[in-house]
Design a protein around this motif. Sequence first.
Motif, PDB file in Angstrom:
ATOM      1  N   LEU A 177      -7.638   6.377   8.018  1.00 14.62           N
ATOM      2  CA  LEU A 177      -7.446   5.335   7.013  1.00 14.62           C
ATOM      3  C   LEU A 177      -6.112   4.623   7.182  1.00 14.62           C
ATOM      4  O   LEU A 177      -6.008   3.425   6.933  1.00 14.62           O
ATOM      5  N   THR A 178      -5.096   5.356   7.613  1.00 18.48           N
ATOM      6  CA  THR A 178      -3.791   4.731   7.847  1.00 18.48           C
ATOM      7  C   THR A 178      -3.903   3.701   8.960  1.00 18.48           C
ATOM      8  O   THR A 178      -3.399   2.576   8.831  1.00 18.48           O
ATOM      9  N   ILE A 179      -4.568   4.063  10.028  1.00 17.78           N
ATOM     10  CA  ILE A 179      -4.749   3.128  11.142  1.00 17.78           C
ATOM     11  C   ILE A 179      -5.657   1.973  10.742  1.00 17.78           C
ATOM     12  O   ILE A 179      -5.368   0.808  11.015  1.00 17.78           O
ATOM     13  N   ALA A 180      -6.766   2.284  10.052  1.00 18.70           N
ATOM     14  CA  ALA A 180      -7.695   1.237   9.624  1.00 18.70           C
ATOM     15  C   ALA A 180      -7.047   0.290   8.624  1.00 18.70           C
ATOM     16  O   ALA A 180      -7.292  -0.922   8.655  1.00 18.70           O
ATOM     17  N   GLY A 181      -6.213   0.810   7.732  1.00 16.53           N
ATOM     18  CA  GLY A 181      -5.528  -0.034   6.758  1.00 16.53           C
ATOM     19  C   GLY A 181      -4.555  -0.996   7.407  1.00 16.53           C
ATOM     20  O   GLY A 181      -4.444  -2.157   7.009  1.00 16.53           O
ATOM     21  N   LEU A 182      -3.853  -0.510   8.427  1.00 20.47           N
ATOM     22  CA  LEU A 182      -2.933  -1.387   9.148  1.00 20.47           C
ATOM     23  C   LEU A 182      -3.696  -2.510   9.841  1.00 20.47           C
ATOM     24  O   LEU A 182      -3.328  -3.686   9.735  1.00 20.47           O
ATOM     25  N   PHE A 183      -4.793  -2.154  10.515  1.00 19.50           N
ATOM     26  CA  PHE A 183      -5.594  -3.193  11.164  1.00 19.50           C
ATOM     27  C   PHE A 183      -6.261  -4.107  10.141  1.00 19.50           C
ATOM     28  O   PHE A 183      -6.458  -5.288  10.392  1.00 19.50           O
ATOM     29  N   GLY A 184      -6.617  -3.565   8.987  1.00 20.71           N
ATOM     30  CA  GLY A 184      -7.186  -4.393   7.921  1.00 20.71           C
ATOM     31  C   GLY A 184      -6.214  -5.462   7.465  1.00 20.71           C
ATOM     32  O   GLY A 184      -6.595  -6.607   7.224  1.00 20.71           O
ATOM     33  N   LEU A 185      -4.943  -5.095   7.350  1.00 20.74           N
ATOM     34  CA  LEU A 185      -3.938  -6.095   6.979  1.00 20.74           C
ATOM     35  C   LEU A 185      -3.734  -7.113   8.094  1.00 20.74           C
ATOM     36  O   LEU A 185      -3.583  -8.310   7.834  1.00 20.74           O
ATOM     37  N   LEU A 186      -3.740  -6.631   9.338  1.00 16.77           N
ATOM     38  CA  LEU A 186      -3.545  -7.549  10.467  1.00 16.77           C
ATOM     39  C   LEU A 186      -4.688  -8.551  10.599  1.00 16.77           C
ATOM     40  O   LEU A 186      -4.478  -9.689  11.005  1.00 16.77           O
ATOM     41  N   PHE A 187      -5.915  -8.124  10.240  1.00  9.49           N
ATOM     42  CA  PHE A 187      -7.080  -8.997  10.378  1.00  9.49           C
ATOM     43  C   PHE A 187      -7.545  -9.561   9.032  1.00  9.49           C
ATOM     44  O   PHE A 187      -8.671 -10.004   8.898  1.00  9.49           O
ATOM     45  N   PHE A 188      -6.651  -9.517   8.046  1.00 12.41           N
ATOM     46  CA  PHE A 188      -6.860 -10.181   6.756  1.00 12.41           C
ATOM     47  C   PHE A 188      -8.053  -9.662   5.956  1.00 12.41           C
ATOM     48  O   PHE A 188      -8.741 -10.435   5.311  1.00 12.41           O
ATOM     49  N   VAL A 189      -8.307  -8.354   6.002  1.00 16.35           N
ATOM     50  CA  VAL A 189      -9.244  -7.729   5.064  1.00 16.35           C
ATOM     51  C   VAL A 189      -8.324  -7.238   3.938  1.00 16.35           C
ATOM     52  O   VAL A 189      -8.057  -6.064   3.800  1.00 16.35           O
ATOM     53  N   ILE A 190      -7.810  -8.186   3.185  1.00 14.39           N
ATOM     54  CA  ILE A 190      -6.635  -7.956   2.361  1.00 14.39           C
ATOM     55  C   ILE A 190      -6.856  -7.001   1.190  1.00 14.39           C
ATOM     56  O   ILE A 190      -6.148  -6.022   1.044  1.00 14.39           O
ATOM     57  N   SER A 191      -7.806  -7.238   0.343  1.00 12.39           N
ATOM     58  CA  SER A 191      -7.856  -6.532  -0.941  1.00 12.39           C
ATOM     59  C   SER A 191      -7.843  -5.006  -0.801  1.00 12.39           C
ATOM     60  O   SER A 191      -6.950  -4.359  -1.322  1.00 12.39           O
ATOM     61  N   PRO A 192      -8.794  -4.369  -0.120  1.00  6.37           N
ATOM     62  CA  PRO A 192      -8.729  -2.908  -0.028  1.00  6.37           C
ATOM     63  C   PRO A 192      -7.594  -2.411   0.857  1.00  6.37           C
ATOM     64  O   PRO A 192      -7.107  -1.309   0.668  1.00  6.37           O
ATOM     65  N   SER A 193      -7.146  -3.235   1.783  1.00 12.14           N
ATOM     66  CA  SER A 193      -6.092  -2.802   2.691  1.00 12.14           C
ATOM     67  C   SER A 193      -4.713  -2.853   2.051  1.00 12.14           C
ATOM     68  O   SER A 193      -3.754  -2.354   2.627  1.00 12.14           O
ATOM     69  N   LEU A 194      -4.614  -3.436   0.873  1.00 14.12           N
ATOM     70  CA  LEU A 194      -3.321  -3.469   0.194  1.00 14.12           C
ATOM     71  C   LEU A 194      -2.826  -2.065  -0.120  1.00 14.12           C
ATOM     72  O   LEU A 194      -1.629  -1.843  -0.205  1.00 14.12           O
ATOM     73  N   GLY A 195      -3.739  -1.123  -0.281  1.00 15.28           N
ATOM     74  CA  GLY A 195      -3.347   0.257  -0.518  1.00 15.28           C
ATOM     75  C   GLY A 195      -2.500   0.814   0.603  1.00 15.28           C
ATOM     76  O   GLY A 195      -1.677   1.710   0.389  1.00 15.28           O
ATOM     77  N   TRP A 196      -2.650   0.273   1.814  1.00 16.12           N
ATOM     78  CA  TRP A 196      -1.848   0.735   2.946  1.00 16.12           C
ATOM     79  C   TRP A 196      -0.371   0.466   2.712  1.00 16.12           C
ATOM     80  O   TRP A 196       0.487   1.213   3.191  1.00 16.12           O
ATOM     81  N   LEU A 197      -0.043  -0.577   1.962  1.00 14.76           N
ATOM     82  CA  LEU A 197       1.357  -0.928   1.715  1.00 14.76           C
ATOM     83  C   LEU A 197       2.088   0.145   0.917  1.00 14.76           C
ATOM     84  O   LEU A 197       3.312   0.117   0.819  1.00 14.76           O
ATOM     85  N   ALA A 198       1.360   1.097   0.361  1.00  8.73           N
ATOM     86  CA  ALA A 198       2.012   2.221  -0.317  1.00  8.73           C
ATOM     87  C   ALA A 198       2.767   3.093   0.685  1.00  8.73           C
ATOM     88  O   ALA A 198       3.742   3.746   0.313  1.00  8.73           O
ATOM     89  N   ASN A 199       2.348   3.098   1.948  1.00  2.71           N
ATOM     90  CA  ASN A 199       3.010   3.940   2.949  1.00  2.71           C
ATOM     91  C   ASN A 199       4.459   3.533   3.193  1.00  2.71           C
ATOM     92  O   ASN A 199       5.359   4.371   3.073  1.00  2.71           O
ATOM     93  N   PRO A 200       4.760   2.267   3.542  1.00  5.46           N
ATOM     94  CA  PRO A 200       6.176   1.930   3.727  1.00  5.46           C
ATOM     95  C   PRO A 200       6.982   2.022   2.433  1.00  5.46           C
ATOM     96  O   PRO A 200       8.174   2.356   2.468  1.00  5.46           O
ATOM     97  N   THR A 201       6.344   1.780   1.300  1.00  3.64           N
ATOM     98  CA  THR A 201       7.041   1.909   0.023  1.00  3.64           C
ATOM     99  C   THR A 201       7.404   3.373  -0.231  1.00  3.64           C
ATOM    100  O   THR A 201       8.487   3.677  -0.734  1.00  3.64           O
ATOM    101  N   TYR A 202       6.507   4.272   0.133  1.00  2.00           N
ATOM    102  CA  TYR A 202       6.786   5.706   0.018  1.00  2.00           C
ATOM    103  C   TYR A 202       7.959   6.106   0.915  1.00  2.00           C
ATOM    104  O   TYR A 202       8.856   6.842   0.499  1.00  2.00           O
ATOM    105  N   TRP A 203       7.965   5.608   2.144  1.00  2.00           N
ATOM    106  CA  TRP A 203       9.061   5.928   3.060  1.00  2.00           C
ATOM    107  C   TRP A 203      10.388   5.417   2.516  1.00  2.00           C
ATOM    108  O   TRP A 203      11.420   6.080   2.651  1.00  2.00           O
ATOM    109  N   MET A 204      10.370   4.237   1.885  1.00  2.00           N
ATOM    110  CA  MET A 204      11.593   3.715   1.273  1.00  2.00           C
ATOM    111  C   MET A 204      12.068   4.636   0.156  1.00  2.00           C
ATOM    112  O   MET A 204      13.273   4.880   0.017  1.00  2.00           O
ATOM    113  N   SER A 205      11.139   5.167  -0.641  1.00  2.00           N
ATOM    114  CA  SER A 205      11.542   6.069  -1.727  1.00  2.00           C
ATOM    115  C   SER A 205      12.179   7.345  -1.173  1.00  2.00           C
ATOM    116  O   SER A 205      13.129   7.861  -1.767  1.00  2.00           O
ATOM    117  N   CYS A 206      11.682   7.828  -0.048  1.00  2.00           N
ATOM    118  CA  CYS A 206      12.298   9.007   0.591  1.00  2.00           C
ATOM    119  C   CYS A 206      13.726   8.695   1.047  1.00  2.00           C
ATOM    120  O   CYS A 206      14.640   9.510   0.858  1.00  2.00           O
TER     121      CYS A 206
END
Length: 165
Positions: A60-89
Amino acid sequence: MKNRIIIIGLSLLLYGIALSLPCLLFDILPRGVAKADAPPGQINAYGNLDNITEMTGIELTIAGLFGLLFFVISPSLGWLANPTYWMSCIFLARQQYKFSFFSALIAVIIGFAGTVSAFWYRLPNGSSPNSELLLNKLLPGFWFWLAAPLLIGVVSLLKLTKLIK
């Protein structure tokens, strides 16, 4: 310093467990067909679809990144939680508890809302152009994935309110 490293380590352990466990269960449906109108051969005796697939966190992490790259935006927005999580760490490690709390909170909200939106938005089924994926169930890996930023957020909030040292 030692406590922050332990908390970040536990959070990263939760994140790693989430990447290895099944996270989401999808129904595979022909393009444009509603779940209720699925072909008869795909419905089992319990009224559920037989044509399903589950995806692990790393998939899902890989698919979400590709989803954002290929503009499958709405469900792939959940992938943006990953860099936000890393920032919180990073903010927790730097003792910036306010930023750590808010970035962890944003990660949980984006991760949950973006992923749950896949219940209503169909996703492309990889190399099969005639079928789509519809989210059916949230599996344990998804909850471990959300628990990682939640742990950072709770610890940051406790540090802000000075309930822990």
